[in-house]
Scaffold this active site. Structure first.
Site, PDB file in Angstrom:
ATOM      1  N   GLU A  61      65.888 -51.544 -24.724  1.00 39.02           N
ATOM      2  CA  GLU A  61      64.993 -50.709 -23.918  1.00 39.02           C
ATOM      3  C   GLU A  61      64.930 -51.177 -22.458  1.00 39.02           C
ATOM      4  O   GLU A  61      64.443 -50.464 -21.597  1.00 39.02           O
ATOM      5  CB  GLU A  61      63.577 -50.718 -24.509  1.00 39.02           C
ATOM      6  CG  GLU A  61      63.485 -49.982 -25.830  1.00 39.02           C
ATOM      7  CD  GLU A  61      62.167 -50.217 -26.551  1.00 39.02           C
ATOM      8  OE1 GLU A  61      61.650 -49.277 -27.165  1.00 39.02           O
ATOM      9  OE2 GLU A  61      61.654 -51.353 -26.530  1.00 39.02           O
ATOM     10  N   GLY A  95      57.914 -42.833 -32.144  1.00 43.05           N
ATOM     11  CA  GLY A  95      58.042 -41.743 -33.107  1.00 43.05           C
ATOM     12  C   GLY A  95      57.190 -40.568 -32.646  1.00 43.05           C
ATOM     13  O   GLY A  95      56.044 -40.759 -32.239  1.00 43.05           O
ATOM     14  N   MET A 152      54.624 -49.441 -31.849  1.00 41.50           N
ATOM     15  CA  MET A 152      54.142 -50.687 -32.450  1.00 41.50           C
ATOM     16  C   MET A 152      53.582 -51.700 -31.444  1.00 41.50           C
ATOM     17  O   MET A 152      53.316 -52.836 -31.826  1.00 41.50           O
ATOM     18  CB  MET A 152      55.282 -51.306 -33.285  1.00 41.50           C
ATOM     19  CG  MET A 152      55.764 -50.356 -34.379  1.00 41.50           C
ATOM     20  SD  MET A 152      57.177 -50.950 -35.339  1.00 41.50           S
ATOM     21  CE  MET A 152      56.422 -52.237 -36.305  1.00 41.50           C
ATOM     22  N   GLU A 153      53.452 -51.315 -30.177  1.00 38.27           N
ATOM     23  CA  GLU A 153      52.990 -52.292 -29.169  1.00 38.27           C
ATOM     24  C   GLU A 153      51.968 -51.762 -28.170  1.00 38.27           C
ATOM     25  O   GLU A 153      51.093 -52.521 -27.709  1.00 38.27           O
ATOM     26  CB  GLU A 153      54.191 -52.832 -28.346  1.00 38.27           C
ATOM     27  CG  GLU A 153      55.252 -53.563 -29.127  1.00 38.27           C
ATOM     28  CD  GLU A 153      56.248 -52.608 -29.799  1.00 38.27           C
ATOM     29  OE1 GLU A 153      56.338 -51.435 -29.358  1.00 38.27           O
ATOM     30  OE2 GLU A 153      56.905 -53.025 -30.765  1.00 38.27           O
ATOM     31  N   ASP A 168      62.564 -40.472 -32.766  1.00 40.72           N
ATOM     32  CA  ASP A 168      62.557 -39.937 -34.143  1.00 40.72           C
ATOM     33  C   ASP A 168      61.230 -39.227 -34.360  1.00 40.72           C
ATOM     34  O   ASP A 168      60.319 -39.336 -33.541  1.00 40.72           O
ATOM     35  CB  ASP A 168      62.708 -41.086 -35.161  1.00 40.72           C
ATOM     36  CG  ASP A 168      61.616 -42.128 -34.991  1.00 40.72           C
ATOM     37  OD1 ASP A 168      61.846 -43.107 -34.275  1.00 40.72           O
ATOM     38  OD2 ASP A 168      60.503 -41.930 -35.521  1.00 40.72           O
TER      39      ASP A 168
HETATM   40  N1  ADE Z   1      59.149 -46.592 -32.616  1.00 38.13           N
HETATM   41  C1  ADE Z   1      60.083 -45.621 -32.656  1.00 38.13           C
HETATM   42  N2  ADE Z   1      59.929 -44.849 -33.744  1.00 38.13           N
HETATM   43  C2  ADE Z   1      58.864 -45.340 -34.419  1.00 38.13           C
HETATM   44  C3  ADE Z   1      58.210 -44.980 -35.617  1.00 38.13           C
HETATM   45  N3  ADE Z   1      58.640 -43.969 -36.351  1.00 38.13           N
HETATM   46  N4  ADE Z   1      57.146 -45.724 -36.006  1.00 38.13           N
HETATM   47  C4  ADE Z   1      56.725 -46.764 -35.262  1.00 38.13           C
HETATM   48  N5  ADE Z   1      57.302 -47.156 -34.124  1.00 38.13           N
HETATM   49  C5  ADE Z   1      58.364 -46.446 -33.692  1.00 38.13           C
END
Ligand code: ADE
Length: 231
Positions: A12, A78, A174-175, A198
């Site tokens: 990234e 996501g 996640m951060e 995604d």
């Molecule tokens: N980062 C990218 N895609 C993710 C997902 N599906 N869940 C958590 N963090 C992500």
């Protein structure tokens, strides 16, 4: 003015690091803090690793040891909701830790108990600067709203439905919320900019591999445009 730039994964940040005039690199807590100039801006760019603890430790080091004035978190996320696709961009207005759960005491999901705020807000002028950068770069849809973070890679339709219903979230990662949480504690302006890799559904891990490069390209272009406009 020194800007802290945080990404969770090396891919990234790697495009950006190529453009950086590096002055020094310092390793703390297993993380490499790259100090230098990016398009005439003083920056510290760092890969924090995945998850809320890594992100929180990294952010506090940026604040306490490198005296950054502002923090920008870029990366992938996501998408939540049917109209958001890989490559699209979400600029957070505020963030919540979706895996914080003290509902047994009557708190809502996501509330950090005994804190005077539910969500962690992003700085309005950084949001504005990110939005105009998105307009300049173009080629994707931009959404502005809530991002939720937790120590889980979401790959489950039921879970996304819950995140959408419970938090009205546009995307999950996640951060970001823990970075914004640390910035809140230290009174430092922050913005989180994520491009969708995604749709957090059952095939999310495969989409993640496929779309991360395009998502990274988009978030890097936005950051470049923001930095150019800050001179
Ligand atoms: N980062 C990218 N895609 C993710 C997902 N599906 N869940 C958590 N963090 C992500």
């Amino acid at each position: 003015m020194t800007l802290g730039i945080i990404a969770a994964m090396s891919e990234e940040l790697e495009i950006l690091l190529k453009d950086m005039q590096l002055d020094s690199s310092t390793t703390k807590a297993g993380m490499t803090f790259n100090k230098g100039k990016l398009w005439s801006n003083e920056v510290i760019a760092v890969v924090c690793g995945i998850g809320k603890v890594n992100a929180a430790v990294c952010t506090q080091i940026l604040v306490s040891e490198f005296n950054v004035d502002k923090v920008i978190n870029v990366g992938v996320a996501g998408g939540i909701g049917k109209d958001i696709y890989p490559g699209d961009v979400v600029i957070a207005t505020n963030l919540v830790e979706h895996d914080m759960d003290t509902t047994a005491f009557g708190d809502p999901h996501g509330q950090v108990p005994r804190m005077d705020t539910f969500d962690f807000k992003c700085d309005s002028s950084l949001i504005e600067s990110a939005n105009s950068a998105c307009k300049k770069v173009g080629g994707f849809n931009t959404f502005t709203g809530r991002i939720v973070s937790g120590d889980v890679f979401v790959a489950d339709v039921e879970k996304i439905k819950w995140l959408e219903k419970e938090f009205n979230a546009l995307s999950c990662e996640m951060e970001g919320a823990s970075i914004a949480h640390v910035c809140y504690l230290n009174n430092i302006p922050v913005v989180v900019i994520r491009s969708i890799s995604d749709n957090a559904n059952n095939g999310a891990h495969m989409d993640f591999e496929k779309f991360t490069p395009i998502a990274v390209k988009n978030s890097t272009s936005i950051l470049k445009e923001m930095l150019l406009s800050m001179n």
